[in-house]
Scaffold this active site. Structure first.
Site, PDB file in Angstrom:
ATOM      1  CD  GLU A  84       4.743   3.616  12.496  1.00  0.00           C
ATOM      2  OE1 GLU A  84       4.090   4.605  12.066  1.00  0.00           O
ATOM      3  OE2 GLU A  84       5.953   3.693  12.795  1.00  0.00           O
TER       4      GLU A  84
ATOM      5  CG  HIS B 185       3.825   7.014   2.036  1.00  0.00           C
ATOM      6  ND1 HIS B 185       5.099   7.409   1.744  1.00  0.00           N
ATOM      7  CD2 HIS B 185       3.573   7.410   3.313  1.00  0.00           C
ATOM      8  CE1 HIS B 185       5.611   8.037   2.795  1.00  0.00           C
ATOM      9  NE2 HIS B 185       4.712   8.041   3.757  1.00  0.00           N
TER      10      HIS B 185
END
Length: 328
Positions: free
Chosen positions: A60, A129
């Site tokens: 990322e 998550h």
């Protein structure tokens, strides 16, 4: 107007902007031939080629960092970060680079980029998550943060974000991913920073966004059965915030309930509550109430997760208590 799924609206927005502007590029993990981990980029690489829709390594920091550089040199990158939680790995690139470049260059440089993230709240995705970090990002000067709650806004806000000359974070909800709704034909844009009244009312105001909006609307329907007319505001944009619409609604109802999926402590609802307690103080007829998850990680099991996130009945219960409290 056609009725489409949320993810199809996202896909349509990307396709239209790639067709409209050759400087738009899309990249991220598996966004190419696989069509994205959740289907948002399905068919785009076949149409526009691997130079404009390209897969990246699983990093990322690298994905967002590359987007900053690409944006500063003339492209309009749209990058996908698979889950909102993973934005933590790219905070330096977002906070110290993308958000600052216009200011630090005296306007000579900009970073017209979009970061799409998926929030897994309410899907049994667990504590790593399911997190909602809206307040982290909205707190940063130079970053715009939007959170669509309908397929129409999923398309309209994404298209507006791609055309913005500043970095925009688009928060998509996995709980809304296959929801259906009408999307206007043509070049549909939703202005960034403009909230909407999702349901008019006169007795109290409920402010919400993204997945929590659907439960706010459920609460308003339940309250209507008891004679309480709740006005529901879909905030759509957290930074910039549509203060005028919130205050206008509060001036009519005098009561405010804020419902969201982030924790209450230091959360985005606190900013709205501060607005009500400051500029809207003369309109308040009762204390501001926030309906949020507890200050704890999200659990995995479905029955615990359902208790963790406020449901429509919880929002309705808070609203009824607010009304009773004022009436004594």
């Amino acid at each position: 107007m056609p009725t489409v799924k949320y993810w199809q609206a996202v896909n349509s927005a990307l396709r239209e902007e790639l067709e409209r502007d050759a400087s738009v590029v899309v990249f991220g993990e598996d966004v190419g031939k696989p069509g994205g981990p959740f289907g948002a980029t399905r068919g785009l690489q076949e149409q526009f080629g691997p130079a404009r829709v390209r897969d990246t390594p699983l990093s990322e920091a690298s994905i967002v960092g590359a987007a900053v550089g690409a944006a500063m040199t003339g492209l309009r990158p749209v990058v996908e970060v698979m889950f909102f939680d993973f934005i933590t790995l790219a905070m330096d690139q977002l906070v110290n680079q993308a958000a600052k470049v216009r200011f630090m260059s005296g306007g000579a440089l900009t970073a017209p980029m979009v970061v799409r993230v998926l929030c897994g709240a309410g899907r049994g995705s667990g504590p790593q998550h399911s997190q909602s970090f809206e307040s982290w990002l909205a707190h940063v000067p130079g970053l715009h943060v939007v959170a669509p709650g309908t397929p129409a806004d999923a398309k309209g806000l994404l298209k507006a974000a791609i055309r913005s000359d500043d970095p925009v974070i688009v928060l998509d909800s996995s709980r809304l991913w296959v929801s259906r709704g009408e999307v206007p034909d043509g070049d549909h844009l939703t202005p960034i920073g403009q909230a909407r009244i999702a349901r008019p009312g006169r007795d109290l105001t409920i402010v919400s966004w993204s997945w929590a909006l659907s439960r706010a609307l459920e609460a308003a329907e339940e309250l209507a059965g008891t004679g309480i007319e709740a006005e529901v505001i879909d905030l759509r944009s957290l930074n910039p915030l549509d203060e005028r619409l919130v205050l206008d609604s509060l001036s009519r109802t005098g009561r405010l309930v804020i419902a969201h999926d982030a924790a209450a402590s230091y959360g985005p609802g606190a900013e709205i509550a501060a607005l009500a307690a400051g500029a809207g103080f003369q309109h308040l007829r009762a204390p501001v109430v926030r309906v949020t998850p507890p200050f704890a990680p999200a659990p995995f099991p479905a029955h615990l997760e359902r208790s963790f996130y406020p449901q429509g009945a919880d929002v309705a219960s808070a609203a009824r208590s607010l009304m009773r409290g004022e009436d004594g």
